[in-house]
Design an enzyme around this catalytic site. Structure first.
Site, mmCIF file in Angstrom:
data_model
loop_
_atom_site.group_PDB
_atom_site.id
_atom_site.type_symbol
_atom_site.label_atom_id
_atom_site.label_comp_id
_atom_site.label_asym_id
_atom_site.label_seq_id
_atom_site.Cartn_x
_atom_site.Cartn_y
_atom_site.Cartn_z
ATOM 1 N N ASP A 1 -22.257 62.468 -28.600
ATOM 2 C CA ASP A 1 -20.804 62.574 -28.814
ATOM 3 C C ASP A 1 -20.513 62.432 -30.304
ATOM 4 O O ASP A 1 -21.104 61.573 -30.967
ATOM 5 C CB ASP A 1 -20.052 61.399 -28.141
ATOM 6 N N THR B 1 -33.190 63.880 -19.330
ATOM 7 C CA THR B 1 -33.588 62.653 -20.038
ATOM 8 C C THR B 1 -34.324 63.001 -21.332
ATOM 9 O O THR B 1 -34.056 62.431 -22.392
ATOM 10 C CB THR B 1 -34.474 61.785 -19.120
ATOM 11 N N CYS C 1 1.179 38.043 -12.234
ATOM 12 C CA CYS C 1 1.934 38.477 -13.411
ATOM 13 C C CYS C 1 3.163 39.278 -12.983
ATOM 14 O O CYS C 1 4.095 38.687 -12.456
ATOM 15 C CB CYS C 1 1.041 39.223 -14.393
ATOM 16 N N GLY D 1 3.532 40.870 -10.430
ATOM 17 C CA GLY D 1 3.655 40.561 -8.999
ATOM 18 C C GLY D 1 4.417 39.260 -8.776
ATOM 19 O O GLY D 1 5.227 39.139 -7.854
ATOM 20 N N MET D 2 4.172 38.276 -9.635
ATOM 21 C CA MET D 2 4.907 37.013 -9.559
ATOM 22 C C MET D 2 6.368 37.247 -9.948
ATOM 23 O O MET D 2 7.302 36.748 -9.304
ATOM 24 C CB MET D 2 4.249 35.993 -10.501
ATOM 25 N N HIS E 1 -3.214 35.550 -15.258
ATOM 26 C CA HIS E 1 -4.152 36.433 -14.558
ATOM 27 C C HIS E 1 -5.397 35.661 -14.131
ATOM 28 O O HIS E 1 -6.374 35.602 -14.893
ATOM 29 C CB HIS E 1 -4.594 37.575 -15.483
ATOM 30 N N GLU F 1 -7.639 36.516 -12.132
ATOM 31 C CA GLU F 1 -8.787 37.400 -11.899
ATOM 32 C C GLU F 1 -9.756 37.453 -13.075
ATOM 33 O O GLU F 1 -10.954 37.671 -12.885
ATOM 34 C CB GLU F 1 -8.313 38.813 -11.521
#
Ligand code: GLN
Length: 536
Positions: free
Chosen positions: A149, A192, A382, A384-385, A508, A510
């Site tokens: 790349d 490869t 977050c 969600g709260m 968070h 998680e």
């Protein structure tokens, strides 16, 4: 021992799992008693992934020190338990920004600033900075992207220079893909060979090749790769398909990836490897005795990498409870009064996900209402709260237009408000409330029961907060703060005591869940879901 540097590059195609290989190697070296850190170099020009839409690169992972980083750092922490930091993720954007800042300051004393040596020096400094802390015997640096790349050229060039300078203290592990051609009935090594050639063209000879493959590599395939790529066939490592990413360290141990790295680096093998706890975790993961279905309501559900840390946290909590947690990914944008019953009624728990902006917000609020009214275990993270707080204001406190000012700046009931220190910030990148903050829990709450202690610390990533002007009203109506920041009094967790399990966290959880240390809030939520299912 001088710090040893291991680079992990990738060839043939992306998505082969470089991050998992780098994390697995770190796990193995750690299990032999070495100190290890993982680093990721990303070739994009964003300063960090904080400003990236999750559809682009999946979730943005947040470290203790508040760096917004690539999701591979999540894999590193989940596999090794070693906390990462800003220094562990460097992008092209950050490299260039630093070099340009130095140029403006006049640090280069009139010289022409160029990719070589200025950019490559900056890259090398970022790599060796980790070794120079003296904290690590091994620094494992993953180079993002695929060899060849355009974007990754300066990184590969920096690897070439370091490999020359460090000699025996540096090796390159190259991850490639060996396709199986069904028509020919053969594994094909040519891609490869080409990708190793691409690396060699940039002056880098890999020391070890790890081959992603759907079929076992025969000895003759390994020998062929070794012959074409200048290495012993023992250094050609098979990386076959496994049912869980957490099996990869075990597979890499069987293939002796760690031992080959130690041999190449001339490091004496310190200890027998101890993976007892890892194997116990894996056993529980693969042999669940219970099953439970939970829903994750979010707006990026087409791309599960957008919620990587949450789905992995469910894996960890499930293993802890000998339970297979089946996660239904539910698109909040398409959730409405007419279909909510059909979409959510079969679930034993509902998690409303983090997020930003308006799209899908009413579906999330509706999901909260459904969980609250039907007494289904609820976990909000977050945004969600914040949705849980808004829903309560609208449907319990009776403030019909209540909202977060993020979504409705002119609401008459801004129950989620912009944080004071956020009000004069114009730049979007790296300016949220980020990283670890302390939180004090109230005894007798679900949060306290989960953590089993009063003082905790969790990672944040948000601009808005619970508006404490409404706190007394919430408490009176039955939503309580179960965790509060001890320094600022910001409400960090809300709960509804008159509900089997209703917890919303502004932070968070998680990000801190690891294979060896499942997160207490995920464990308690899954446990609540199991209880709900049993009582139904
Ligand atoms: N958008 C919300 C905020 O900025 C929540 C962020 C999140 O869920 N991470 O406060």
């Amino acid at each position: 021992m001088a710090t040893k540097y291991i680079f992990v590059t990738g060839g043939v195609t992306s998505s082969l799992g470089k991050g998992i290989i780098a994390a697995s190697l770190a796990r193995l070296l750690k299990a032999r008693g070495y100190s290890v850190t993982n680093q990721k170099l990303d070739p994009y020009i964003n300063i960090d992934p904080g400003t990236l839409n999750p559809y682009e690169h999946g979730e943005c992972y947040v470290t203790e020190d508040g760096a917004e980083t690539d999701l591979d750092l999540g894999h590193y922490e989940r596999f090794t338990g070693v906390p990462t930091s800003q220094a562990n993720n460097v992008t092209t954007g950050r490299i260039y920004q630093n070099v340009i800042d130095k140029e403006r300051r006049g640090d280069y004393l009139g010289s022409t600033v160029q990719v070589i040596p200025h950019i490559t020096n900056e890259i090398k400094d970022r790599i060796t900075a980790l070794g120079n802390t003296g904290n690590y015997e091994f620094v494992i640096t993953e180079i993002g992207g695929t060899v060849g790349d355009i974007e990754s050229f300066p990184f590969v060039e920096a690897v070439r220079q370091l490999k020359y300078a460090l000699g025996k203290n540096c090796i390159v592990v190259h991850l490639t893909y060996i396709p199986y051609l069904a028509a020919a009935g053969e594994l094909k090594t040519k891609p490869t060979q080409h990708s190793v050639k691409a690396l060699q063209q940039q002056g880098v000879q890999p020391d070890i090749i790890v081959c992603r493959t759907e079929k076992p590599l025969t000895r003759s395939v390994k020998e062929k790769i070794g012959l074409f790529c200048n290495m012993e066939s023992d250094c050609v490592i098979e990386d076959g398909d496994v049912s869980s990413i957490y099996e990869v360290p075990i597979k890499m141990k069987e293939e002796k990836l760690d031992l080959q790295c130690l041999r190449k680096l001339e490091v004496p093998v310190k200890n027998e490897i101890d993976l007892t706890k890892w194997e116990a975790f894996l056993y529980k993961l693969k042999n669940p005795v219970k099953e439970v279905r939970v829903g994750l309501v979010g707006k990026y559900v087409e791309l599960q990498d957008a919620y990587k840390s949450i789905s992995e946290a469910f894996v960890h909590a499930g293993a802890e409870l000998n339970t297979k947690v089946k996660v239904d990914y539910i698109h909040s944008e398409y959730l409405d009064e007419n279909n909510i019953d059909e979409k959510l009624s079969g679930l034993s728990g509902i998690l409303v996900a983090p997020g930003f902006g308006t799209r899908g917000i009413e579906g999330k609020i509706l999901a909260v209402k459904y969980a609250r009214e039907n007494k289904i275990p609820f976990f909000g993270i977050c945004l969600g709260m914040q949705c849980a707080v808004v829903e309560f204001a609208r449907n319990v406190l009776g403030y019909k237009d209540a909202h977060s000012v993020e979504i409705a700046p002119s609401t008459t009931h801004p129950v989620i408000n912009m944080m004071e220190e956020q009000k004069n910030i114009a730049n979007m990148g790296g300016t949220m409330r980020l990283g670890a903050y302390p939180c004090r829990l109230n005894e007798g709450t679900n949060a306290y029961a989960a953590y089993g202690k009063v003082d905790i610390s969790e990672r944040h990533r948000h601009r808005y907060e619970f508006n404490s002007a409404y706190l007394e009203e919430y408490k009176k109506a039955g939503m309580i703060p179960s965790g509060v920041n001890p320094d600022t009094s910001l409400v960090e967790i809300v709960e509804i005591p008159d509900h089997p399990y209703f917890v919303g966290a502004q932070f968070h959880p998680e990000y801190k869940s690891t294979a060896m240390n499942p997160h207490p809030l995920f464990v308690s939520f899954v446990n609540a879901a199991l209880n709900y299912r049993n009582n139904k």
